[in-house]
Write a protein that holds these residues in place. Structure first.
Motif, PDB file in Angstrom:
ATOM      1  N   LEU A   7       0.852  -1.187   0.000  1.00 14.61           N
ATOM      2  CA  LEU A   7       0.000   0.000   0.000  1.00 14.61           C
ATOM      3  C   LEU A   7       0.889   1.239   0.000  1.00 14.61           C
ATOM      4  N   ASP A   8       0.814   2.037  -1.072  1.00  4.09           N
ATOM      5  CA  ASP A   8       1.650   3.240  -1.121  1.00  4.09           C
ATOM      6  C   ASP A   8       1.126   4.302  -0.154  1.00  4.09           C
ATOM      7  N   ALA A  11      -2.336   6.155  -0.844  1.00  2.00           N
ATOM      8  CA  ALA A  11      -3.467   5.232  -0.663  1.00  2.00           C
ATOM      9  C   ALA A  11      -3.664   4.927   0.821  1.00  2.00           C
ATOM     10  N   HIS A  42      -6.323   7.057  -8.048  1.00  2.00           N
ATOM     11  CA  HIS A  42      -5.317   5.985  -7.974  1.00  2.00           C
ATOM     12  C   HIS A  42      -5.445   5.230  -6.646  1.00  2.00           C
ATOM     13  N   ASP A  45      -8.483   2.994  -6.695  1.00  2.00           N
ATOM     14  CA  ASP A  45      -8.204   1.819  -7.535  1.00  2.00           C
ATOM     15  C   ASP A  45      -7.305   0.833  -6.798  1.00  2.00           C
ATOM     16  N   HIS A  46      -6.281   1.368  -6.161  1.00  2.00           N
ATOM     17  CA  HIS A  46      -5.319   0.526  -5.436  1.00  2.00           C
ATOM     18  C   HIS A  46      -5.992  -0.179  -4.249  1.00  2.00           C
ATOM     19  N   ALA A  49      -8.220  -2.866  -5.641  1.00  2.00           N
ATOM     20  CA  ALA A  49      -7.444  -4.012  -6.132  1.00  2.00           C
ATOM     21  C   ALA A  49      -6.963  -4.893  -4.977  1.00  2.00           C
TER      22      ALA A  49
END
Length: 190
Positions: A7-8, A11, A42, A45-46, A49
């Motif tokens: 996980l960045d 996010a 983003h 989405d992350h 996902a």
């Protein structure tokens, strides 16, 4: 903090804001984090996902967050599954490599000498010593008939044993053997 879990940072910030303010939809966490719209998209989405958020008609935001303990458990289970699959691929690669080596080891090998190995050429000897050194667990001992080695042989022999392997450093020991002169026998430190 959760980059190790895939996980960045943006996010992660958005996920935490969604957890802290579930009633505010996407707009509230977006305002709280101050992230640009592209990073929010983003991040959504992350998170989707990774299955950390999922669609919900009951939530104003259209998303429902997975609880942190369930989310971490899910991500770790996925990583464990990936690791197991990688270990299985590695085991298959090792088996294929061992079969290949076994099939090729008889090509060009002299017959009738099962307890010995014949190596021709300095480079072939150095390569075999390198392989033996890489597989050593504690110590590599060399008996050197004729006394001292040439300087280039000593440099080549030091290229691998001292670095060890995943089991720790390997201690080299060289024993120089003179021609019939027992006073020349002595252990030389690695």
């Amino acid at each position: 903090m959760l980059e190790a879990l895939g996980l960045d940072s943006p996010a992660e910030r958005f996920y935490k804001a969604m957890l802290a303010h579930p009633e505010e939809g996407v707009a509230g966490p977006a305002a709280i984090t101050g992230l640009p719209e592209l990073e929010i998209r983003h991040g959504l989405d992350h998170l989707s996902a990774l299955s950390l958020i999922y669609p919900s008609e009951q939530q104003e935001s259209g998303f429902r967050t997975l609880s942190p303990d369930a989310a971490v458990g899910l991500v770790l289970a996925r990583q464990q599954s990936d690791l197991t699959a990688a270990q299985m691929r590695l085991a298959a690669s090792r088996a294929a490599a061992a079969q290949f080596v076994a099939e090729c080891s008889t090509l060009g090998a002299p017959r009738g000498e099962p307890d010995s190995e014949r190596l021709i050429g300095v480079e072939v000897v150095r390569e075999r010593l390198s392989r033996l050194g890489a597989s050593a667990e504690r110590e590599v001992m060399t008996f050197a008939p004729g006394g001292a080695h040439a300087p280039e042989d000593l440099r080549a022999s030091r290229a691998h044993p001292e670095q060890g392997n995943d089991r720790g450093p390997v201690r080299p020991l060289r024993v120089g053997l003179g021609h019939g002169d027992t006073s020349g026998r002595r252990a030389l430190p690695g």
